[in-house]
Scaffold this active site. Structure first.
Site, mmCIF file in Angstrom:
data_model
loop_
_atom_site.group_PDB
_atom_site.id
_atom_site.type_symbol
_atom_site.label_atom_id
_atom_site.label_comp_id
_atom_site.label_asym_id
_atom_site.label_seq_id
_atom_site.Cartn_x
_atom_site.Cartn_y
_atom_site.Cartn_z
ATOM 1 C CE LYS A 52 -17.169 -50.501 17.739
ATOM 2 N NZ LYS A 52 -17.449 -50.335 19.175
ATOM 3 C CD GLN A 96 -15.299 -49.680 22.098
ATOM 4 O OE1 GLN A 96 -15.726 -49.269 21.028
ATOM 5 N NE2 GLN A 96 -15.548 -50.905 22.541
ATOM 6 C CG ASP A 119 -22.647 -48.559 20.925
ATOM 7 O OD1 ASP A 119 -22.499 -49.341 19.963
ATOM 8 O OD2 ASP A 119 -21.694 -48.076 21.572
#
Ligand code: NAD
Length: 310
Positions: A52, A96, A119
């Site tokens: 990412k 994460q 997200d």
């Protein structure tokens, strides 16, 4: 059989974002900024976050990687997220997953400001997606929609079977495919671990999205001739012949399913890179909404900005 190549499709999304970012810089504006929070040293999480951050740098986004030891307390993590929420230079925050067991994932997701929730996991954003309001679509389902757009897969009126009902993949995917979108308007069946006669269900599918996490779960005899099959699964299996000692397997028995499917995404190189593209597009969207810059990105109207309502 059409190979749904996520590397090619994601490169096209990233090229578009790179061009838009260069335009912003030329106009004297700052670049979009993603903050990635990584806790502990889980190998898979390290790999995901590294790719990412790498994509941010390829596109020209600013990224900040914030690492914590897995002994960090829940309270301290909540406080650090609050600081990121209040940092005006940051557009998107991703934490994460998975998190260490002593940290409540739901509480962490709820704390990320919905306007920075790139997200798309915050309950407010999930609710907005269900109602067809402007939101952040979770990165993997968003990436799958972008993959379908890249290859212009016809979905309207088709029977889609989504296998797996997680909040990050299966359930949002089932909502998007059933929505009034250019690459939606399917009749959707959402299957899960308690579904009976799964073979019979998948044999009727025009489109199969497999998000289970069991290698080679989808066999050729489970699909009908000409089905579109999208493989979301990522499982590390031991492989002493590989330098890493493992290799990545998808949920689909690729070699045999390829003989029957009309289109199939590989693992690796399918949905994985598209997930990163979904996250990058969400980061640009967060920036645009926060800074209120009008920007035209290829595909925006067609994939997500059509009227989600019926
Ligand atoms: P999860 O473990 O949360 O969900 C798995 C789902 O599979 C559950 O809903 C369960 O009910 C269902 N399931 C389990 N056994 C089943 C069976 N026998 N029949 C039918 N359904 C069954 O997993 P997840 O987070 O949704 O991830 C699924 C897979 O996708 C994993 O391999 C994960 O690593 C991968 N993944 C890939 C990406 C990507 O970017 N490519 C992103 C997220 C997840």
């Amino acid at each position: 059989m059409l190979l749904l190549d996520g590397k090619i499709a994601s490169q096209s999304v990233k090229d578009d974002l790179k061009k838009a970012t260069q335009d912003l810089i030329e106009q004297g504006k700052r670049a979009p900024h993603l903050a990635a929070v990584l806790i502990g040293n889980n190998g898979a999480s390290e790999t995901y976050v590294a790719s990412k951050v790498k994509s941010c740098s390829e596109i020209g986004f600013t990224s900040t990687l914030i690492r914590f030891n897995d002994s960090i307390s829940e309270d301290e993590l909540l406080q650090r997220i609050d600081e990121l929420n209040n940092d005006d230079s940051i557009d998107g925050i991703l934490v994460q997953l998975p998190l260490p067991k002593h940290i409540n994932e739901g509480k962490i997701i709820d704390t990320i400001h919905p306007e920075k929730d790139v997200d798309g996991f915050h309950p407010m954003n999930v609710g907005r997606m269900v109602q067809g309001l402007e939101t952040f679509i979770p990165a993997t389902p968003y990436g799958i929609m972008l993959l379908m757009e890249h290859y212009d897969l016809q979905t309207k009126g088709k029977h889609a079977v989504v296998i797996g009902r997680s909040n990050i993949v299966g359930r949002p995917m089932s909502i998007l495919l059933s929505s009034n979108l250019l690459y939606g308007n399917c009749t959707v069946t959402l299957a899960h671990r308690y579904s009976q006669d799964l073979h019979q269900i998948t044999q009727q599918a025009d489109i199969i999205i497999a998000a289970v996490g069991i290698p080679d779960f989808i066999k050729a005899d489970m699909i009908k001739e000409g089905a579109i099959v999208i493989d979301v699964g990522i499982t590390r299996v031991d492989d002493p012949t590989s330098p890493k000692g493992y290799r990545i397997k998808g949920d689909v028995d690729f070699v045999n399913v390829a003989k029957k499917a009309s289109a199939l995404s590989p693992v690796p190189g399918g949905v994985g890179p598209m997930t990163i593209s979904g996250l990058m597009k969400n980061t640009m969207d967060a920036y645009i909404r926060r800074i209120a810059v009008p920007i035209h990105l290829k595909g925006d109207e067609s994939v997500m900005k059509t009227n989600l309502r019926d």
